[in-house]
Design a protein around this motif. Structure first.
Motif, short mmCIF file in Angstrom:
data_model
loop_
_atom_site.label_atom_id
_atom_site.label_comp_id
_atom_site.label_asym_id
_atom_site.label_seq_id
_atom_site.Cartn_x
_atom_site.Cartn_y
_atom_site.Cartn_z
N ILE A 21 1.11 -1.27 0.56
CA ILE A 21 0.02 0.21 0.04
C ILE A 21 0.67 1.00 -0.24
O ILE A 21 1.55 1.90 1.07
CB ILE A 21 -1.00 0.41 1.88
N LEU A 40 -2.75 0.46 -4.15
CA LEU A 40 -2.71 -0.86 -4.06
C LEU A 40 -1.99 -1.08 -5.38
O LEU A 40 -2.20 -1.80 -6.18
CB LEU A 40 -3.78 -1.54 -4.07
N CYS A 48 -8.17 1.17 1.70
CA CYS A 48 -6.43 0.75 1.69
C CYS A 48 -6.62 0.77 3.89
O CYS A 48 -5.57 0.42 4.53
CB CYS A 48 -5.42 2.39 1.22
#
Length: 219
Positions: free
Chosen positions: A111, A147, A195
């Motif tokens: 991430i 991502l 996220c």
């Protein structure tokens, strides 16, 4: 009249015996350094003890439907959230320089951008410091979060090399239509929520048809 008091004392003594046994049993079944209560521990200290064993984490999954241009997140095969997305306007595939969205099973590698302000422009996975508003005209801007994905099958083996991401976009008016240059686009608020939830290693399936029912998820 003394008999009830005697029974209560017996139950109390039995509890003091069982509680350390339970904690010792926990210590034998998990790696947590659990110690039994000390001899002179107070009643409050004894009964406020909790097994420190880590609770099992739910199994996370992400499924993206190309037909519906929607994403759904799962925990233990239970649907949690739905988000509008945008996959490639060039179709489906994994050829180099094709700008197509690959199908099949992938995983979240990492991430990028956690803590950045909404709309932060990212280039080469690095923040530029520039903030773009939703629907700012021009380009295929990557904003807010990324991502990075890694393919797990031959049909998407080049996904990482091709820089196929799930990422925030300024082109939010194009969500729910195939408009990207290969990645899976999301609105900035949605990618921030995603996220906050997702962990590296989470399975991602990109399917050509509609979102599958939980019992029909790809194996």
């Amino acid at each position: 009249m003394k008999q009830p008091t005697k029974c209560l004392l017996t139950i109390a003594h039995l509890s003091l015996f069982l509680l350390p046994c339970g904690l010792l049993s926990c210590a034998q079944s998990c790696p947590c350094p659990v110690q039994p209560p000390k001899k002179h521990s107070s009643w409050l200290a004894i009964f406020s003890r909790r097994c420190p064993c880590p609770q099992p984490q739910p199994v996370q999954r992400i499924v993206v439907s190309v037909e519906q241009q929607m994403m759904v997140t799962f925990e233990n095969n239970t649907p949690k959230k739905r988000y509008p997305v945008s996959t490639s306007k060039f179709g489906l595939g994994d050829k180099l320089r094709s700008n197509q969205t690959p199908l099949g099973r992938l995983e979240v590698l990492d991430i990028i951008g956690e803590g950045l302000p909404k709309g932060t422009l990212l280039r080469g996975c690095e923040p530029t410091g520039q903030i773009l508003r939703a629907n700012t005209p021009g380009g295929d801007a990557i904003v807010t979060r990324i991502l990075r994905l890694r393919g797990k099958e031959p049909q998407n083996a080049r996904a990482f090399k091709r820089c196929i991401y799930i990422h925030g976009t300024t082109a939010e008016k194009c969500l729910k239509s195939a408009a990207s240059w290969g990645c899976v686009r999301m609105g900035s608020r949605d990618i921030i929520r995603l996220c906050h939830w997702v962990n590296p290693g989470t399975r991602v399936d990109i399917v050509p048809g509609k979102l599958p029912a939980p019992e029909m998820l790809p194996q």
